[in-house]
Enzyme design. Structure first.
Site, short mmCIF file in Angstrom:
data_model
loop_
_atom_site.label_atom_id
_atom_site.label_comp_id
_atom_site.label_asym_id
_atom_site.label_seq_id
_atom_site.Cartn_x
_atom_site.Cartn_y
_atom_site.Cartn_z
CG HIS A 342 -1.86 1.18 1.12
ND1 HIS A 342 -1.97 2.41 1.45
CD2 HIS A 342 -3.28 1.00 0.60
CE1 HIS A 342 -2.94 2.89 1.15
NE2 HIS A 342 -3.85 1.93 0.71
CG ASP A 401 -8.59 -4.15 -3.24
OD1 ASP A 401 -9.59 -3.88 -3.01
OD2 ASP A 401 -7.64 -3.15 -3.78
N1 COA Z 1 3.89 -7.32 -5.42
C1 COA Z 1 5.06 -7.09 -6.05
N2 COA Z 1 5.82 -6.14 -5.65
C2 COA Z 1 5.18 -4.94 -5.02
C3 COA Z 1 4.10 -5.14 -4.41
C4 COA Z 1 3.15 -6.46 -4.69
N3 COA Z 1 2.22 -6.20 -4.09
N4 COA Z 1 3.96 -4.07 -3.59
C5 COA Z 1 5.08 -3.23 -3.65
N5 COA Z 1 5.78 -4.01 -4.27
C6 COA Z 1 7.05 -3.32 -4.95
C7 COA Z 1 6.98 -2.05 -6.02
O1 COA Z 1 6.74 -2.70 -7.16
C8 COA Z 1 8.25 -1.38 -5.72
O2 COA Z 1 9.25 -2.14 -6.46
P1 COA Z 1 10.34 -1.36 -7.33
O3 COA Z 1 11.00 -0.54 -6.52
O4 COA Z 1 10.91 -2.63 -7.81
O5 COA Z 1 9.52 -0.83 -8.58
C9 COA Z 1 8.48 -1.46 -4.34
O6 COA Z 1 7.86 -2.71 -3.98
C10 COA Z 1 7.96 -0.26 -3.62
O7 COA Z 1 6.80 -0.04 -3.65
P2 COA Z 1 6.04 0.79 -2.27
O8 COA Z 1 6.61 2.11 -2.53
O9 COA Z 1 5.84 -0.10 -1.00
O10 COA Z 1 4.74 0.78 -3.11
P3 COA Z 1 3.94 1.93 -3.89
O11 COA Z 1 3.51 3.16 -3.07
O12 COA Z 1 4.78 1.98 -5.04
O13 COA Z 1 2.86 0.89 -4.62
C11 COA Z 1 0.82 -0.43 -4.60
C12 COA Z 1 1.74 0.53 -3.86
C13 COA Z 1 -0.45 -0.71 -3.93
C14 COA Z 1 0.60 0.16 -5.82
C15 COA Z 1 1.65 -1.71 -4.52
O14 COA Z 1 1.95 -1.99 -3.55
C16 COA Z 1 0.95 -2.80 -5.64
O15 COA Z 1 0.99 -2.75 -6.84
N6 COA Z 1 0.25 -3.86 -4.89
C17 COA Z 1 -0.49 -4.75 -5.58
C18 COA Z 1 -1.74 -4.12 -6.32
C19 COA Z 1 -2.69 -3.92 -5.17
O16 COA Z 1 -3.02 -5.02 -4.47
N7 COA Z 1 -3.48 -2.70 -5.31
C20 COA Z 1 -4.52 -2.41 -4.23
C21 COA Z 1 -4.10 -1.21 -3.40
S1 COA Z 1 -4.95 -0.91 -2.21
#
Ligand code: COA
Length: 465
Positions: A342, A401
């Site tokens: 998140h 989710d």
């Molecule tokens: N699966 C794989 N990798 C993930 C991840 C996941 N669920 N959540 C975070 N990461 C990775 C990101 O891709 C990023 O990697 P990178 O630096 O190699 O690009 C890294 O971890 C840092 O992410 P972070 O800063 O913690 O999160 P964010 O703010 O960029 O993204 C989300 C937040 C929600 C978009 C992300 O966690 C995600 O895509 N989750 C899966 C989709 C989802 O469940 N969405 C619903 C949200 S309520």
């Protein structure tokens, strides 16, 4: 390119095919002139996605409505903490404990709290619930003219169009005063569930060849009960089912001013445009798979894991498959474990914690405990997998989710209604943000900047190109 007389002799199919070929050639032209070197973002210190380098959001405004807490900043450093979601100063856990311990529905009370800033008294709540019931009816002929006549395969698309269409059924649609704004907001919150239910019924009829049935909302039911009543052919549901749906509505009603759809709503509202325009934009934002659309992805991913992992209780086997997902070797090859991570929450998402706690009873009743156990196993193993694979020490938790799709599935709600359900619940938060933007005259039109990185060039006359 074809000459005009050649175009006029083409059949419709030939015309489309010829147009597509022309557009395909324009794609090459587009790509040639539209590549932005990623190094610009760093060089120009651009806050991509309106985020600071540590991932926190750029401060864009102040609000009294909701707060999303996932970390604290100590000595300039982001320190993870257990998540909390605050509606008008009240923690979501306390709000839910309040109405659940009294065995009541809570969504209507939450709507009142978000809009008016305090909890209603018992008598005000009764009047408020009655008002929402009375206002749930759509204008005469609306379903026939706006929903049935131009059916859409996508309920979110139909919802956005219906919201815009309601403008023309309103005698006073433009923003004038607070009373008009509140009246429009409450009617929209009341009508949204029935628009979603009718849009879904029409979609099933025209696109899935099912029979068409449209139920009118009942005056003696809560919004959650009315929704289950409206989407089920036989109108039947249990009290436990309605209470669980009500809980989901409360959990999705608001998520601060910075989430993409609330911000979209505020961006439009800051121009002084009407409520209908601002709310339909919010629906368009929520439709995106990076926002409200993620709940469908989780469900799909769980089905994929179920088909590819032979023993769901074998943690080693589940872990190996999660590693494959992150390495883009399995599922949709996007490398994401949906339902995990998140932008704000770090150690826990309170909505996921609450939904998980309430899911088990219904899972036992519906014989779906094995699937719930698998989801809990994913929640347990995914943070370690992500830390190892990404070589990161950033804590990652389950988000709402991971559990919401499972709950809807247990309630027999089809996948295509997951995001519309989110929208009908979040309508409360959007309306609160819309009115806050409208009411506070200190607010200025939202207008960030974009640095132009193209070079100046002379205009070349047509014959010299
Ligand atoms: N699966 C794989 N990798 C993930 C991840 C996941 N669920 N959540 C975070 N990461 C990775 C990101 O891709 C990023 O990697 P990178 O630096 O190699 O690009 C890294 O971890 C840092 O992410 P972070 O800063 O913690 O999160 P964010 O703010 O960029 O993204 C989300 C937040 C929600 C978009 C992300 O966690 C995600 O895509 N989750 C899966 C989709 C989802 O469940 N969405 C619903 C949200 S309520």
């Amino acid at each position: 390119m074809l000459r005009v007389d050649e175009i006029l002799n083409l059949s419709r199919e030939e015309m489309i095919s010829s147009s597509k070929k022309f557009v395909a050639s324009l794609c090459t032209q587009y790509k040639k002139n539209n590549y932005i070197d990623p190094s610009f973002y760093q060089k120009l210190d651009v806050k991509r996605g309106l985020r600071n380098p540590d991932g926190t959001g750029v401060m864009a405004g102040v609000t009294l409505i909701g707060d999303v807490q996932g970390y604290i900043i100590r000595d300039g450093e982001k320190v993870p903490k257990e998540g909390d979601l605050i509606y008008r100063g009240i923690s979501i856990k306390d709000l839910i404990n309040g109405f659940v311990s009294e065995n009541r529905f809570g969504y209507e009370e939450t709507v009142y709290l978000l809009l008016f800033g305090e909890l209603p008294t018992a008598s005000v709540l009764e009047d408020f619930k009655q008002l929402l019931c009375e206002w749930s009816a759509l204008p005469p002929g609306f379903t026939e003219d706006m929903i049935i006549k131009a059916p859409s395969n996508n309920v979110m698309n139909k919802l956005a169009r219906s919201i815009l269409a309601l403008y023309s059924y309103d005698d006073e649609p433009e923003p004038t005063n607070l009373e008009t704004e509140l009246f429009q907001a409450l009617r929209m919150i009341a009508r949204c569930p029935i628009i979603v239910a009718h849009a879904y019924a029409v979609k099933r009829h025209y696109f899935d060849n099912e029979s068409l049935y449209l139920h009118r909302p009942r005056q003696d039911m809560s919004i959650a009960e009315n929704f289950l009543y409206s989407i089920r052919r036989d109108n039947l549901f249990t009290e436990d089912e309605a209470k669980l749906l009500d809980l989901c509505l409360v959990l999705h009603a608001e998520h601060g001013g910075g989430n993409n759809s609330a911000f979209a709503c505020r961006v439009l509202s800051s121009t002084g445009t009407d409520m209908y325009s601002a709310l339909s934009a919010a629906v368009g934002s929520l439709k995106g798979p990076k926002h409200g659309g993620a709940n469908q992805k989780v469900n799909d991913m769980i089905s994929d894991i179920q088909s590819n992992v032979s023993n769901w209780k074998d943690e080693g086997e589940v872990k190996d498959y999660l590693v494959k997902i992150v390495r883009r070797e399995a599922y949709d090859r996007a490398g994401l474990i949906y339902g995990m991570g998140h932008a704000v929450y770090t150690l826990s998402d309170p909505r996921a914690v609450i939904l998980k706690e309430f899911s088990r009873k219904l899972a036992e009743e519906k014989g779906m405990v094995d699937e719930l156990d698998l989801i809990e196993t994913i929640e347990k193993l995914a943070p370690g997998v992500l830390m190892e694979e990404k070589r990161s020490d950033k804590p990652i938790c389950a988000n709402v989710d991971l559990y919401s799709g499972f709950v809807y599935k247990m309630l027999g709600i089809p996948e295509e209604l997951f995001t519309p359900l989110f929208a009908m619940s979040r309508m409360a938060g959007w309306c609160a943000h819309r009115i806050e933007e409208f009411y506070n005259s200190e607010n200025r039109i939202i207008r960030p900047a974009y640095k132009t990185v193209s070079e100046l060039k002379p205009y070349v006359p047509l014959n010299d190109r």
